[in-house]
Design a protein around this motif. Structure first.
Motif, PDB file in Angstrom:
ATOM      1  N   TYR A  29      13.052  -6.621   4.314  1.00 38.30           N
ATOM      2  CA  TYR A  29      14.062  -5.560   4.416  1.00 38.30           C
ATOM      3  C   TYR A  29      15.139  -5.862   3.378  1.00 38.30           C
ATOM      4  O   TYR A  29      15.928  -6.788   3.529  1.00 38.30           O
ATOM      5  CB  TYR A  29      14.653  -5.531   5.830  1.00 38.30           C
ATOM      6  N   PHE A  48      14.981  -1.810  12.328  1.00 36.61           N
ATOM      7  CA  PHE A  48      13.636  -2.317  12.032  1.00 36.61           C
ATOM      8  C   PHE A  48      13.278  -3.505  12.933  1.00 36.61           C
ATOM      9  O   PHE A  48      12.115  -3.648  13.336  1.00 36.61           O
ATOM     10  CB  PHE A  48      13.517  -2.686  10.556  1.00 36.61           C
ATOM     11  N   ALA A 313      12.801   5.737  10.129  1.00 32.89           N
ATOM     12  CA  ALA A 313      12.310   4.362  10.208  1.00 32.89           C
ATOM     13  C   ALA A 313      11.261   4.234  11.310  1.00 32.89           C
ATOM     14  O   ALA A 313      10.279   3.491  11.166  1.00 32.89           O
ATOM     15  CB  ALA A 313      13.463   3.399  10.469  1.00 32.89           C
ATOM     16  N   MET A 317       7.373   3.025  10.529  1.00 32.68           N
ATOM     17  CA  MET A 317       6.690   1.893  11.167  1.00 32.68           C
ATOM     18  C   MET A 317       5.460   2.359  11.948  1.00 32.68           C
ATOM     19  O   MET A 317       4.406   1.694  11.925  1.00 32.68           O
ATOM     20  CB  MET A 317       7.665   1.157  12.070  1.00 32.68           C
TER      21      MET A 317
END
Length: 410
Positions: A29, A48, A313, A317
């Motif tokens: 990240y 995250f 996000a 993912m």
């Protein structure tokens, strides 16, 4: 025999460490964890990490645990490349970044060159928030995938809403002076000019990125211009401090923004007293009405202590997992191929598409306004008692734009 036992004692922990490393998918990240962009960078990192924990509790990806490796780039392109190389040297094969299109352009170029020089050790770059249109047009890369709507997509939707608002007569543009801010400025001029040629652009300002601590001189210019509306792509402290200065000066205009919902933005809006006069365009928001998304929001807030700024996000993912399972591999080359033209049910409902031509993700997008909550809107922001309310929705098919990308494929 004693020597053999000793050798096993030395090698066994090393083998265990190697096995542990092989059972982990590291995602680097790369975003600001210090400086002016730290508030949004830290929020992204926590997002995250939450998503990794959630997925690990359900078996990870193909039985492998996910680890988020936080790397501070200070919103600096050169520092981002240093951190990217550091990540790759430590075994990272997937990186994600979002804050700053100048950083995104540097990372996309870096990853593309890295993969050309190191066949068999390819790296994928997942972009969750850097929205300069060039990243999926003339600067597109096979190794770059974007989950946020490009700036041109957002401005198309925003100006479609604005053109049907007859009270808008005079617009002031204020944006950050780098590639993204410049694209917001040019797209606003072009699209408003085409859709509402009667609207006057009474000011057009660019300011340094994440450097301004007092926006009162800029607010004075807006006030003097006679503008009734402001269009801005500012993010991070640049939107929070801009709105705070507007509140301090008593500026009463409508705001059309990309990121007013970020850290500090809602508090500043409440201080302005502008009830449902600040608008934001996003791929989801807390009071969207989608029950699954609202359940996720509730659990996320309880654990993280923040609002979900980045529904994209979540989509990123979950699509990474879906692509890996489709490919039955976490090899970046195979994951990339599986992501192309992948259709996916997004967090806030509706089907999205990762277009093969340019690796731009298309999804429903929403315009919402910030103010007093209705009875069926449970989520406020930053303990203000105000929250986001749906104004307009653009379905996936209507959000799609053309691309000039001529992608070089491996």
């Amino acid at each position: 025999m004693r020597k053999l036992t000793l050798a096993i004692a030395v090698i066994a922990p090393m083998l265990g460490h190697a096995a542990s490393a092989e059972d982990t998918i590291k995602i680097g990240y790369i975003d600001p964890l210090s400086g002016g962009g730290a508030s949004v960078g830290e929020g992204g990192l926590k997002t995250f990490q939450y998503l990794a924990e959630e997925m690990n509790a359900k078996g990870g990806i193909l039985g492998k645990k996910i680890e988020i490796v936080g790397l501070d780039n200070k919103t600096n392109p050169q520092e981002s490349l240093v951190q990217a190389q550091k990540a790759i040297d430590s075994g990272v094969r997937f990186i994600t970044q979002g804050n700053g299109s100048s950083v995104a352009a540097a990372l996309s170029d870096f990853v593309t060159k890295n993969n050309t020089r190191n066949p068999g050790k390819e790296v994928l770059y997942f972009n969750y928030a850097a929205v300069d249109p060039s990243l999926t047009n003339d600067k597109c890369s096979y190794w770059h995938f974007r989950w946020d709507a490009g700036s041109d997509i957002k401005m198309e939707a925003l100006t479609n809403y604005m053109k049907d608002t007859p009270s808008i007569k005079k617009v002031y543009l204020i944006n950050q002076d780098y590639s993204f801010g410049q694209s917001v400025r040019s797209d606003a001029r072009k699209m408003l000019g085409a859709k509402r040629p009667d609207i006057q652009i009474v000011g057009d300002e660019l300011h340094p990125l994440l450097k301004v601590t007092d926006f009162s001189p800029y607010i004075a210019k807006i006030k003097a211009s006679g503008a009734d509306s402001v269009v801005t792509g500012n993010w991070g402290q640049d939107i929070a401090l801009l709105l705070k200065a507007a509140a301090d000066a008593g500026l009463k205009v409508n705001w059309y923004t990309y990121y007013a919902g970020g850290a500090g933005g809602p508090t500043a809006i409440k201080q302005t007293g502008l009830d449902h006069q600040v608008f934001q365009i996003t791929e989801g928001f807390a009071n969207s009405g989608n029950q699954s998304a609202m359940d996720f929001e509730k659990a996320f807030r309880a654990k993280v202590g923040l609002s979900l700024w980045y529904p994209r996000a979540v989509n990123e993912m979950r699509m990474f997992k879906a692509a890996a399972e489709k490919a039955n591999s976490i090899d970046p080359v195979k994951v990339a191929a599986a992501l192309e033209d992948l259709k996916f049910e997004v967090l806030d409902g509706g089907q999205g598409l990762m277009r093969k031509d340019d690796h731009q993700f298309f999804q429903p997008i929403y315009i919402s306004s910030f103010g007093k909550l209705a009875a069926n809107e449970p989520f406020d922001e930053e303990n203000t008692g105000w929250g986001w309310h749906l104004v307009s929705k653009v379905d996936t098919a209507q959000a799609m734009v053309s691309t000039t990308c001529k992608m070089a494929r491996p």
